[in-house]
Design a protein around this motif. Structure first.
Motif, mmCIF file in Angstrom:
data_model
loop_
_atom_site.group_PDB
_atom_site.id
_atom_site.type_symbol
_atom_site.label_atom_id
_atom_site.label_comp_id
_atom_site.label_asym_id
_atom_site.label_seq_id
_atom_site.Cartn_x
_atom_site.Cartn_y
_atom_site.Cartn_z
ATOM 1 N N LEU A 168 67.510 -9.537 21.500
ATOM 2 C CA LEU A 168 66.336 -8.064 21.366
ATOM 3 C C LEU A 168 66.728 -7.393 22.528
ATOM 4 C CD1 LEU A 168 63.364 -7.600 20.240
ATOM 5 C CD2 LEU A 168 62.735 -8.642 22.942
ATOM 6 N N ALA A 169 67.151 -7.704 23.656
ATOM 7 C CA ALA A 169 67.237 -7.596 24.963
ATOM 8 C C ALA A 169 68.576 -7.785 25.555
ATOM 9 C CB ALA A 169 66.109 -7.310 26.319
ATOM 10 N N PRO B 71 71.692 -12.815 31.397
ATOM 11 C CA PRO B 71 70.551 -13.546 31.045
ATOM 12 C C PRO B 71 70.645 -12.334 30.023
ATOM 13 C CG PRO B 71 70.213 -12.163 33.411
ATOM 14 C CD PRO B 71 71.150 -12.825 33.111
ATOM 15 N N VAL B 72 70.411 -12.874 28.813
ATOM 16 C CA VAL B 72 70.265 -12.054 27.707
ATOM 17 C C VAL B 72 68.997 -12.316 27.178
ATOM 18 C CG1 VAL B 72 71.184 -10.890 24.914
ATOM 19 C CG2 VAL B 72 72.920 -11.756 27.252
ATOM 20 N N ILE B 73 67.881 -11.525 26.219
ATOM 21 C CA ILE B 73 66.714 -12.379 25.475
ATOM 22 C C ILE B 73 66.922 -11.920 23.436
ATOM 23 C CG2 ILE B 73 64.276 -11.576 25.646
ATOM 24 C CD1 ILE B 73 64.222 -10.094 27.677
ATOM 25 N N TYR B 74 67.116 -13.365 22.733
ATOM 26 C CA TYR B 74 66.333 -13.321 21.474
ATOM 27 C C TYR B 74 65.787 -13.855 21.357
ATOM 28 C CZ TYR B 74 72.012 -14.332 22.263
ATOM 29 O OH TYR B 74 72.981 -13.527 22.212
ATOM 30 N N ALA C 74 60.436 -16.650 21.235
ATOM 31 C CA ALA C 74 61.516 -15.745 22.847
ATOM 32 C C ALA C 74 62.339 -16.916 24.068
ATOM 33 C CB ALA C 74 60.987 -14.889 23.234
ATOM 34 N N TYR C 75 63.195 -16.740 24.332
ATOM 35 C CA TYR C 75 64.103 -16.942 25.462
ATOM 36 C C TYR C 75 65.086 -16.778 25.698
ATOM 37 C CZ TYR C 75 67.664 -18.623 21.839
ATOM 38 O OH TYR C 75 68.576 -18.074 20.876
ATOM 39 N N VAL C 76 65.427 -16.540 27.158
ATOM 40 C CA VAL C 76 66.635 -16.319 27.481
ATOM 41 C C VAL C 76 67.415 -17.496 27.657
ATOM 42 C CG1 VAL C 76 67.244 -15.671 29.595
ATOM 43 C CG2 VAL C 76 65.010 -14.707 29.015
ATOM 44 N N SER C 77 68.919 -16.583 27.213
ATOM 45 C CA SER C 77 70.303 -17.169 27.424
ATOM 46 C C SER C 77 71.490 -16.931 27.954
ATOM 47 C CB SER C 77 70.887 -17.532 25.973
ATOM 48 O OG SER C 77 72.639 -18.151 25.630
#
Length: 433
Positions: free
Chosen positions: A241-242, A226-229, A217-220
């Protein structure tokens, strides 16, 4: 552009889920290979002799040197000079001679290049003190897996001699920035053999391994927020994901891999939420008027540790993983962030600001005793090895950013230093299932 940074973090220091300084600091591209430098002396190191493997000159990787560096970096072993000794896995060694060299254990082996281009790597481990054969294994591997074979041999030796599981064949992830481009890397536990998992012109932060070791999981920030993949390491495929209104940051996996705790500002200030790994509507865990961020689960999944400024300054707190009553955990100093819990549940690593310096701390959770284990002043993002015996963290050494590993007492440290490379946001992957 909106930042994922809580306002109370120093803008000159990066933290997990924090992006301001990550974007501001010019960084040179990382090299795929690192030089491992082990420093320090432990109190109970076991002397071990590793004889250069027969015909390892035919291999592009020096197997015995990789094993030796792994064992020394663990803090549990010190190398004994094998001199000009020649042996392989079939040799019956003269134990009296090795005892005179003060070796407690001995390893010999061989590397054979096969006609199909693969390599046959074999070894045998001896207990010199007891004059006992402790067994050995063989691996037939392609050239690309020679380092993995060496790490697996080191794991075997470590477990046989300490009774604990070795972590040398596990993996690290980290982030670099170079030439205006951010890269998420996956590397061996010694920092070598780094492979790019993702590249982006926008920041990538907060990588976190799934319990299975198959996903990150990471934030891009490629959506300019900021969005979570979730990223499949083997295939490179990823899924969103978010991406809720506001900031989506600081993902961490539950021990069963079914859920993630995340920091969202969808309803106002930064608060903690629980979201299924398959996506869907998140459930809010904290209900404060403060900044709550950087969640991490306890190994049994019953608790979540996190950072909050609800007491006026950032400290580490604990609550049930279903939410509810909050207990403060850190009391030394007025700035404690970046919590990491050891997989055995005994230790809390975190970063504390002490007199303007950011230093790695280790707390024994049962007693509350805290030790400062580094002499550096810009430590960041601690992450435990899956056997709970080592910590990887980012710091600045000699004016350059670097990854370090350290034993829990701080006595043995290893610098994973890329020549001209700048590294940050390390995360130590789990044992492979």
């Amino acid at each position: 552009m909106k930042s994922a940074s809580p306002v109370w973090f120093s803008p000159g220091v990066r933290r997990r889920g924090i992006v301001a300084a990550l974007m501001a600091t010019p960084v040179l591209p990382a090299l795929a290979q690192f030089r491992v430098e082990v420093s320090g002396v432990g109190l109970t190191q076991m002397p071990i002799a590793l004889v250069p493997f027969r015909d390892e000159g035919s291999s592009p990787q020096k197997i015995s040197a990789i094993i030796r560096a792994d064992l020394e970096r663990s803090g549990r072993f010190r190398g004994v000079d094998p001199g000009s000794e020649v042996m392989d896995e079939t040799t019956r060694p003269d134990m009296s001679g090795w005892r005179q060299r003060s070796a407690d254990s001995l390893v010999g082996g061989s590397v054979t290049r096969l006609s199909d281009g693969r390599f046959d790597v074999r070894f045998r481990l001896w207990d010199v003190v007891r004059n006992q054969d402790l067994g050995g294994l063989g691996y037939v591997v392609p050239q690309a897996d020679l380092r993995l074979a060496a790490h697996k041999i080191a794991d075997y030796i470590y477990e046989k001699l300490t009774g604990e599981k070795g972590v040398f064949s596990t993996r690290l992830s980290y982030v670099t920035k170079g030439g205006g481009r951010y890269t998420l890397w996956v590397a061996d536990s010694d920092g070598e053999n780094a492979q790019a998992a993702l590249g982006s012109p926008e920041p990538i932060i907060s990588p976190a391994w799934s319990p299975s070791g198959t996903q990150l999981a990471y934030v891009s920030f490629e959506s300019r927020k900021p969005v979570i993949y979730l990223h499949d390491v083997a295939t490179g495929r990823r899924r969103l994901l978010a991406n809720f209104r506001g900031s989506n940051s600081a993902p961490t996996w539950s021990p069963d891999g079914r859920n993630l705790a995340v920091t969202l500002s969808r309803d106002g200030g930064s608060q903690l939420y629980l979201i299924s790994a398959s996506g869907g509507e998140p459930r809010r865990l904290t209900q404060s008027q403060s900044i709550d961020t950087e969640p991490v689960f306890s190994p049994d999944g019953s608790s979540i540790y996190f950072v909050s400024d609800r007491g006026g300054a950032p400290q580490i707190y604990r609550m049930s993983s279903s939410g509810g009553e909050v207990q403060r955990v850190t009391f030394n100093g007025n700035y404690n962030v970046s919590p990491s819990i050891s997989p055995d549940g005994r230790w809390l690593a975190y970063v504390s600001r002490i007199g303007g310096a950011f230093k790695l701390q280790v707390m024994e959770l049962a007693s509350g005793n805290v030790a400062s284990i580094t002499d550096s002043s810009e430590d960041e993002n601690p992450s435990f090895a899956p056997n709970s015996k080592l910590i990887v963290y980012a710091t600045r050494q000699g004016g350059r950013e670097a990854l370090m590993t350290t034993t829990l007492d701080g006595k043995i440290k290893a610098a994973l230093a890329g020549k001209g490379g700048e590294l940050r946001e390390p995360s130590w992957g789990p044992f492979q299932r």
